[in-house]
Motif scaffolding. Structure first.
Motif, PDB file in Angstrom:
ATOM      1  N   VAL A 183      -3.821  17.285 -22.859  1.00  0.00           N
ATOM      2  CA  VAL A 183      -5.091  17.790 -23.531  1.00  0.00           C
ATOM      3  C   VAL A 183      -5.146  17.235 -24.763  1.00  0.00           C
ATOM      4  CG1 VAL A 183      -5.445  17.773 -21.120  1.00  0.00           C
ATOM      5  CG2 VAL A 183      -4.733  19.406 -23.001  1.00  0.00           C
ATOM      6  N   PRO A 184      -6.393  17.371 -25.758  1.00  0.00           N
ATOM      7  CA  PRO A 184      -6.234  17.175 -27.502  1.00  0.00           C
ATOM      8  C   PRO A 184      -6.449  19.084 -27.049  1.00  0.00           C
ATOM      9  CG  PRO A 184      -8.692  16.624 -25.952  1.00  0.00           C
ATOM     10  CD  PRO A 184      -7.410  16.496 -25.063  1.00  0.00           C
ATOM     11  N   ALA A 185      -5.809  19.684 -28.290  1.00  0.00           N
ATOM     12  CA  ALA A 185      -5.673  20.833 -28.784  1.00  0.00           C
ATOM     13  C   ALA A 185      -7.211  21.048 -28.790  1.00  0.00           C
ATOM     14  CB  ALA A 185      -5.214  21.239 -30.178  1.00  0.00           C
ATOM     15  N   SER A 186      -8.112  21.093 -29.549  1.00  0.00           N
ATOM     16  CA  SER A 186      -9.643  21.107 -29.527  1.00  0.00           C
ATOM     17  C   SER A 186      -9.764  21.575 -27.720  1.00  0.00           C
ATOM     18  CB  SER A 186     -10.186  20.356 -29.339  1.00  0.00           C
ATOM     19  OG  SER A 186     -10.479  18.927 -29.233  1.00  0.00           O
ATOM     20  N   ARG A 187     -10.029  20.820 -27.087  1.00  0.00           N
ATOM     21  CA  ARG A 187     -10.108  21.646 -25.579  1.00  0.00           C
ATOM     22  C   ARG A 187      -9.320  22.789 -25.103  1.00  0.00           C
ATOM     23  NH1 ARG A 187      -8.578  17.834 -21.001  1.00  0.00           N
ATOM     24  NH2 ARG A 187      -8.931  19.149 -19.344  1.00  0.00           N
ATOM     25  N   VAL A 188      -7.979  22.946 -25.839  1.00  0.00           N
ATOM     26  CA  VAL A 188      -7.279  23.526 -25.767  1.00  0.00           C
ATOM     27  C   VAL A 188      -8.292  24.987 -25.547  1.00  0.00           C
ATOM     28  CG1 VAL A 188      -5.253  24.894 -25.434  1.00  0.00           C
ATOM     29  CG2 VAL A 188      -5.331  22.843 -25.057  1.00  0.00           C
ATOM     30  N   ALA A 189      -8.762  25.086 -27.071  1.00  0.00           N
ATOM     31  CA  ALA A 189      -8.982  25.644 -27.679  1.00  0.00           C
ATOM     32  C   ALA A 189     -10.353  26.569 -27.265  1.00  0.00           C
ATOM     33  CB  ALA A 189      -9.502  25.625 -29.540  1.00  0.00           C
ATOM     34  N   LEU A 190     -11.739  25.397 -26.399  1.00  0.00           N
ATOM     35  CA  LEU A 190     -12.692  26.365 -25.869  1.00  0.00           C
ATOM     36  C   LEU A 190     -12.430  27.202 -24.457  1.00  0.00           C
ATOM     37  CD1 LEU A 190     -14.545  22.699 -25.211  1.00  0.00           C
ATOM     38  CD2 LEU A 190     -14.806  24.458 -26.063  1.00  0.00           C
ATOM     39  N   ALA A 191     -10.596  27.147 -24.192  1.00  0.00           N
ATOM     40  CA  ALA A 191     -10.642  28.241 -23.201  1.00  0.00           C
ATOM     41  C   ALA A 191     -10.326  29.669 -23.797  1.00  0.00           C
ATOM     42  CB  ALA A 191      -8.562  28.444 -22.375  1.00  0.00           C
ATOM     43  N   TYR A 192     -10.006  29.513 -24.780  1.00  0.00           N
ATOM     44  CA  TYR A 192     -10.064  31.617 -25.775  1.00  0.00           C
ATOM     45  C   TYR A 192     -11.223  31.970 -26.378  1.00  0.00           C
ATOM     46  CZ  TYR A 192      -4.979  30.209 -26.096  1.00  0.00           C
ATOM     47  OH  TYR A 192      -3.838  29.633 -25.822  1.00  0.00           O
ATOM     48  N   ARG A 193     -11.745  30.582 -26.028  1.00  0.00           N
ATOM     49  CA  ARG A 193     -13.468  31.055 -26.200  1.00  0.00           C
ATOM     50  C   ARG A 193     -14.228  31.778 -25.752  1.00  0.00           C
ATOM     51  NH1 ARG A 193     -18.380  27.188 -29.564  1.00  0.00           N
ATOM     52  NH2 ARG A 193     -19.796  28.938 -30.001  1.00  0.00           N
ATOM     53  N   LYS A 194     -13.950  30.963 -24.756  1.00  0.00           N
ATOM     54  CA  LYS A 194     -14.312  31.414 -23.058  1.00  0.00           C
ATOM     55  C   LYS A 194     -13.940  32.926 -22.624  1.00  0.00           C
ATOM     56  CE  LYS A 194     -14.482  30.141 -18.125  1.00  0.00           C
ATOM     57  NZ  LYS A 194     -13.520  28.863 -17.340  1.00  0.00           N
ATOM     58  N   SER A 195     -12.432  33.365 -23.265  1.00  0.00           N
ATOM     59  CA  SER A 195     -12.264  34.241 -22.866  1.00  0.00           C
ATOM     60  C   SER A 195     -12.889  35.144 -23.755  1.00  0.00           C
ATOM     61  CB  SER A 195     -10.458  34.583 -22.977  1.00  0.00           C
ATOM     62  OG  SER A 195      -9.907  35.699 -22.998  1.00  0.00           O
ATOM     63  N   VAL A 196     -12.868  34.822 -24.947  1.00  0.00           N
ATOM     64  CA  VAL A 196     -13.631  36.110 -25.936  1.00  0.00           C
ATOM     65  C   VAL A 196     -14.564  36.484 -25.379  1.00  0.00           C
ATOM     66  CG1 VAL A 196     -13.660  36.302 -29.000  1.00  0.00           C
ATOM     67  CG2 VAL A 196     -11.973  35.920 -27.695  1.00  0.00           C
ATOM     68  N   GLU A 197     -16.077  35.260 -26.060  1.00  0.00           N
ATOM     69  CA  GLU A 197     -16.866  35.104 -25.579  1.00  0.00           C
ATOM     70  C   GLU A 197     -17.257  35.601 -24.262  1.00  0.00           C
ATOM     71  OE1 GLU A 197     -18.789  31.790 -27.798  1.00  0.00           O
ATOM     72  OE2 GLU A 197     -17.742  32.872 -29.792  1.00  0.00           O
ATOM     73  N   GLY A 198     -16.543  35.092 -23.656  1.00  0.00           N
ATOM     74  CA  GLY A 198     -17.134  35.323 -22.171  1.00  0.00           C
ATOM     75  C   GLY A 198     -16.646  36.609 -21.628  1.00  0.00           C
ATOM     76  N   ALA A 199     -17.295  37.128 -20.432  1.00  0.00           N
ATOM     77  CA  ALA A 199     -16.810  38.494 -20.057  1.00  0.00           C
ATOM     78  C   ALA A 199     -16.122  38.423 -18.006  1.00  0.00           C
ATOM     79  CB  ALA A 199     -18.646  38.510 -18.859  1.00  0.00           C
ATOM     80  N   GLN A 200     -15.103  37.455 -18.156  1.00  0.00           N
ATOM     81  CA  GLN A 200     -14.337  37.496 -17.270  1.00  0.00           C
ATOM     82  C   GLN A 200     -13.330  37.884 -17.380  1.00  0.00           C
ATOM     83  OE1 GLN A 200     -13.370  33.720 -15.780  1.00  0.00           O
ATOM     84  NE2 GLN A 200     -15.428  33.239 -14.872  1.00  0.00           N
ATOM     85  N   THR A 201     -12.260  39.089 -16.883  1.00  0.00           N
ATOM     86  CA  THR A 201     -10.682  39.666 -17.382  1.00  0.00           C
ATOM     87  C   THR A 201      -9.550  39.282 -16.010  1.00  0.00           C
ATOM     88  OG1 THR A 201      -9.537  41.407 -17.793  1.00  0.00           O
ATOM     89  CG2 THR A 201     -11.354  41.968 -15.924  1.00  0.00           C
ATOM     90  N   GLY A 202      -8.807  39.164 -16.331  1.00  0.00           N
ATOM     91  CA  GLY A 202      -7.345  39.133 -15.404  1.00  0.00           C
ATOM     92  C   GLY A 202      -7.219  37.475 -14.775  1.00  0.00           C
ATOM     93  N   GLN A 203      -7.961  37.414 -16.201  1.00  0.00           N
ATOM     94  CA  GLN A 203      -7.707  35.320 -15.485  1.00  0.00           C
ATOM     95  C   GLN A 203      -6.733  34.841 -16.461  1.00  0.00           C
ATOM     96  OE1 GLN A 203     -10.350  34.294 -12.859  1.00  0.00           O
ATOM     97  NE2 GLN A 203     -10.686  36.177 -12.926  1.00  0.00           N
ATOM     98  N   ASN A 204      -6.731  33.725 -15.530  1.00  0.00           N
ATOM     99  CA  ASN A 204      -5.631  32.443 -16.031  1.00  0.00           C
ATOM    100  C   ASN A 204      -6.444  31.353 -16.524  1.00  0.00           C
ATOM    101  OD1 ASN A 204      -2.728  31.526 -17.735  1.00  0.00           O
ATOM    102  ND2 ASN A 204      -2.249  30.634 -15.857  1.00  0.00           N
ATOM    103  N   TYR A 205      -6.398  30.908 -17.570  1.00  0.00           N
ATOM    104  CA  TYR A 205      -7.321  29.779 -17.410  1.00  0.00           C
ATOM    105  C   TYR A 205      -6.946  28.083 -17.978  1.00  0.00           C
ATOM    106  CZ  TYR A 205     -11.434  33.426 -18.685  1.00  0.00           C
ATOM    107  OH  TYR A 205     -11.968  33.746 -18.522  1.00  0.00           O
ATOM    108  N   GLU A 206      -6.427  27.550 -16.566  1.00  0.00           N
ATOM    109  CA  GLU A 206      -5.455  26.354 -16.666  1.00  0.00           C
ATOM    110  C   GLU A 206      -6.612  25.068 -17.647  1.00  0.00           C
ATOM    111  OE1 GLU A 206      -4.320  25.319 -12.542  1.00  0.00           O
ATOM    112  OE2 GLU A 206      -3.753  27.055 -12.773  1.00  0.00           O
ATOM    113  N   VAL A 207      -6.165  24.864 -18.882  1.00  0.00           N
ATOM    114  CA  VAL A 207      -5.925  23.758 -19.304  1.00  0.00           C
ATOM    115  C   VAL A 207      -5.040  22.314 -18.430  1.00  0.00           C
ATOM    116  CG1 VAL A 207      -7.192  22.717 -21.767  1.00  0.00           C
ATOM    117  CG2 VAL A 207      -7.413  24.783 -21.082  1.00  0.00           C
TER     118      VAL A 207
END
Length: 199
Positions: free
Chosen positions: A174-198
């Motif tokens: 997968v492109p690194a740019s797509r992986v980066a979206l998961a980090y953005r989701k973690s930082v700007e979102g509201a979830q906790t305790g998640q493991n975002y699989e890319v």
């Protein structure tokens, strides 16, 4: 937000900085010390990084290496590389950083596909990835002041195909740019305790 990205000079780290840099103030940390130097295997170094940087809204770790070797050649000493760097290093970023993260801030750590989809020579990497995932899930229920914690589990990234591709036969990178979206989701979102699989 004010965000530390540890491992900012790595393939995924650079993509995360690019994804978040237009909207947030990014402090790039790592062994190469783009903005601040940190050695993930040293408690003192992590403490010094936080003292230098001060209060932040989020801490992202895209850092953490592990040793790849056939199981019959994997010694306790070689196994310690992943434990000291990727497992203990990322845990210590959280344990030593809680007082520096503002209320309702976040930590985002990095795991990896090998804990769920193993390859030959990847037992040590799989073990530390699974350890980080378990720590995140358990820590989430105890984090103070509304601080959240998640992890991202990237597949092999396209930018690393030349270096690692032959170890991952049949994996769809997968492109690194797509992986980066998961980090953005973690930082700007509201979830906790998640493991975002890319994947």
């Amino acid at each position: 937000m004010r965000i530390i990205v540890v491992g900012a000079s790595g393939t995924i780290g650079r993509a995360v900085v690019q994804e978040l840099g237009n909207k947030h103030e990014i402090i790039r940390a790592g062994r190469n010390g783009l903005d601040v130097k940190v050695d993930m295997t040293s408690v003192e170094s992590i403490k010094n990084m936080y003292e230098q940087v001060g209060k932040v809204d989020a801490v992202i770790s895209t850092a953490g290496s592990a040793h790849y070797a056939p199981l019959t050649e994997l010694t306790p000493e070689l196994n310690e590389i992943g434990i000291n760097y990727k497992l203990k290093g990322q845990m210590n970023l959280v344990l030593l950083g809680m007082d520096y993260v503002n209320d309702y801030g976040s930590f985002t750590l990095t795991t990896g596909i090998l804990m769920d989809d193993p390859i030959p020579q990847g037992a040590s990497a799989a073990m530390v990835n699974g350890g980080v995932k378990a720590f995140v899930k358990a820590a989430a229920i105890e984090m103070p002041r509304g601080i959240r914690i998640n992890s991202v589990s990237p597949n092999l990234v396209q930018e690393s195909l030349e270096k690692f591709g032959n170890m991952f036969p049949g994996f769809e990178a997968v492109p690194a740019s797509r992986v980066a979206l998961a980090y953005r989701k973690s930082v700007e979102g509201a979830q906790t305790g998640q493991n975002y699989e890319v994947y």
